[in-house]
Design a protein around this motif. Structure first.
Motif, PDB file in Angstrom:
ATOM      1  N   MET A 293       1.149  -1.149  -0.242  1.00 37.44           N
ATOM      2  CA  MET A 293      -0.127  -0.422  -0.735  1.00 37.44           C
ATOM      3  C   MET A 293       0.821   1.643  -0.189  1.00 37.44           C
ATOM      4  SD  MET A 293      -2.951  -1.135   2.576  1.00 37.44           S
ATOM      5  CE  MET A 293      -3.311   0.737   2.846  1.00 37.44           C
ATOM      6  N   THR A 294       2.711   1.414   0.531  1.00 40.32           N
ATOM      7  CA  THR A 294       3.334   2.185   0.406  1.00 40.32           C
ATOM      8  C   THR A 294       3.814   1.648  -0.448  1.00 40.32           C
ATOM      9  OG1 THR A 294       4.295   1.129   1.912  1.00 40.32           O
ATOM     10  CG2 THR A 294       2.750   2.800   2.732  1.00 40.32           C
ATOM     11  N   TYR A 295       5.297   1.217   0.104  1.00 36.49           N
ATOM     12  CA  TYR A 295       5.878   1.859  -1.303  1.00 36.49           C
ATOM     13  C   TYR A 295       6.181   0.948  -2.399  1.00 36.49           C
ATOM     14  CZ  TYR A 295      10.812   0.042  -3.358  1.00 36.49           C
ATOM     15  OH  TYR A 295      12.090  -0.307  -4.261  1.00 36.49           O
ATOM     16  N   ASN A 296       5.350   0.041  -2.850  1.00 38.19           N
ATOM     17  CA  ASN A 296       4.939  -0.353  -3.934  1.00 38.19           C
ATOM     18  C   ASN A 296       4.240   0.631  -5.020  1.00 38.19           C
ATOM     19  OD1 ASN A 296       5.764  -2.916  -2.545  1.00 38.19           O
ATOM     20  ND2 ASN A 296       5.543  -4.116  -4.940  1.00 38.19           N
ATOM     21  N   ILE A 297       3.530   1.039  -4.445  1.00 41.11           N
ATOM     22  CA  ILE A 297       3.164   2.542  -4.465  1.00 41.11           C
ATOM     23  C   ILE A 297       2.955   3.339  -5.596  1.00 41.11           C
ATOM     24  CG2 ILE A 297       0.841   3.755  -5.036  1.00 41.11           C
ATOM     25  CD1 ILE A 297      -0.903   1.440  -3.483  1.00 41.11           C
ATOM     26  N   ALA A 298       4.667   3.657  -4.886  1.00 38.97           N
ATOM     27  CA  ALA A 298       5.346   4.736  -4.385  1.00 38.97           C
ATOM     28  C   ALA A 298       6.146   4.647  -6.173  1.00 38.97           C
ATOM     29  CB  ALA A 298       6.055   4.460  -3.721  1.00 38.97           C
ATOM     30  N   VAL A 299       6.650   2.964  -6.184  1.00 43.93           N
ATOM     31  CA  VAL A 299       7.489   3.122  -7.061  1.00 43.93           C
ATOM     32  C   VAL A 299       7.012   2.638  -8.957  1.00 43.93           C
ATOM     33  CG1 VAL A 299       9.216   2.303  -5.602  1.00 43.93           C
ATOM     34  CG2 VAL A 299       7.623   0.687  -6.118  1.00 43.93           C
ATOM     35  N   ALA A 300       4.986   2.730  -8.555  1.00 46.49           N
ATOM     36  CA  ALA A 300       4.836   2.566  -9.717  1.00 46.49           C
ATOM     37  C   ALA A 300       5.058   2.947 -10.872  1.00 46.49           C
ATOM     38  CB  ALA A 300       3.457   1.927  -9.364  1.00 46.49           C
TER      39      ALA A 300
END
Length: 375
Positions: A293-300
């Motif tokens: 919900m945080t890192y993976n969305i930020a780097v998408a």
């Protein structure tokens, strides 16, 4: 890197469950019966098995019981492993982790199939469970040697956290370490995760975590940067369900095209982990839900949207509330009609689209003592 991995024991002498480790080591080396290890979450059951296997140079096959709940999957996965020799002619351990996941109505013969396989191997079979006293496991328990891994006390956890702070050169006071241990009720893994959160946010105590950020600022950190804390939403008063709704509502305002698809893929996987946590009580999966919900969305995203976005609260909750209100009125009307017509409320609700056409008749309203009609 997660500290639970970084500071995982590498040698048998580093394991904290000393007596239990000795018993387990002896039973593996003199294997006669399957072994069932039980105890609360986060007290080193799986870690101990892996450490012993590594020290003995044993190959290890690990399966999660929640993935092999029926007869067919147990025979295919575990049965084949029992009958096959080790790939490199080494001895091996067959680990069936979190046996609790095999219980319940979805079992479909899984426990019975597992019991039948236990006598077919010379390889050590080790199972772990939080609570093995379910009646479904009564026959299985009789076939196993049981080893209880007890909950760590606060002093043991505090001491272990202290050793990490020294290695990481952290200035975190003893009272904070003690508070972390106390809050996690004997769960060492959760305590290490909490310590990493405190250190990553440069807080000297847990009290600092009470200084909450707004949802707007946290979403801004996720959407407008690529370097975010895994536990970004812990800075807010939102629970994870609310946080997920905030992200869901505002993603299309910041992302588009393939970036939006990647972000929603991460969010959908976070929802999958949420379901697994609730269904099987696998609280160790929280780290994955947070990260997705945080890192993976930020780097998408390839590029950061330079425009100012006024993030808004998810409207789905309001819509659900309105729908629930409408349904409660419908149910109230249906109950009154059912009483007079000697019909079930469920049947009236099913036929409501037809019944509501006559509810404009004043005589009908008066006869059934209806005060409110569906809006």
């Amino acid at each position: 890197m997660m500290w639970t991995e970084k500071y995982k024991p590498k040698k048998i002498t580093e394991l904290l469950q000393v007596e239990q480790t000795k018993s387990l080591l002896y039973q593996i080396e003199n294997y006669k019966k399957p072994i069932l290890i039980y105890g609360p979450t986060g007290n080193g059951k799986t870690t101990t098995i892996h450490t012993i296997a590594s020290s003995l140079n044993y190959e290890i096959l690990e399966v999660n019981a929640s993935d092999i709940r029926n007869t067919e999957s147990i025979n295919n996965i575990i049965g084949n492993s029992i009958r096959q020799s080790s790939l490199f002619n080494k001895s091996k351990i067959i680990l069936i982790d979190e046996l609790d996941g095999v219980s319940g109505n979805a079992d479909r013969g899984g426990v019975l199939a597992l019991i039948k396989l236990l006598d077919e191997t010379n390889f050590p079979i080790i199972m772990t469970a939080n609570d093995p006293w379910d009646s479904k496991f009564s026959t299985l328990r009789k076939k196993c040697n049981l080893i209880e891994f007890k909950k760590y006390n606060d002093e043991t956890i505090t001491s272990f956290l202290g050793s990490i702070t020294k290695k990481e050169d952290l200035k975190i006071n003893y009272e904070t370490l003690k508070e972390i241990a106390n809050l996690n009720k004997g769960d060492l893994r959760a305590s290490i995760n909490d310590l990493q959160i405190v250190s990553s946010t440069k807080e000297s105590s847990l009290d600092d975590r009470k200084k909450k950020e707004t949802a707007f600022n946290v979403l801004k950190n996720i959407f407008k940067t690529r370097e975010v804390s895994t536990y970004e939403f812990d800075k807010t008063d939102l629970n994870l369900d609310e946080a997920m709704l905030w992200v869901d509502e505002n993603l299309p305002l910041e992302y588009s095209g393939i970036d939006l698809a990647k972000a929603y893929d991460a969010l959908s996987k976070a929802d999958v982990f949420k379901g697994r946590i609730r269904k099987w009580q696998y609280w160790r999966f929280l780290i994955y839900q947070h990260a997705l919900m945080t890192y993976n969305i930020a780097v998408a995203k390839k590029e950061i949207n330079p425009n100012f976005i006024n993030y808004k609260r998810n409207s789905r909750i309001l819509k659900l509330w309105i729908a629930k209100l409408r349904f409660s009125k419908r149910k109230e009307i249906a109950e009154k009609i059912a009483k007079y017509t000697h019909t079930s409320t469920k049947r009236i609700i099913k036929d409501y689209p037809y019944i509501k056409k006559i509810l404009n008749d004043k005589e009908i309203i008066q006869k059934f003592e209806l005060e409110n009609k569906e809006p």
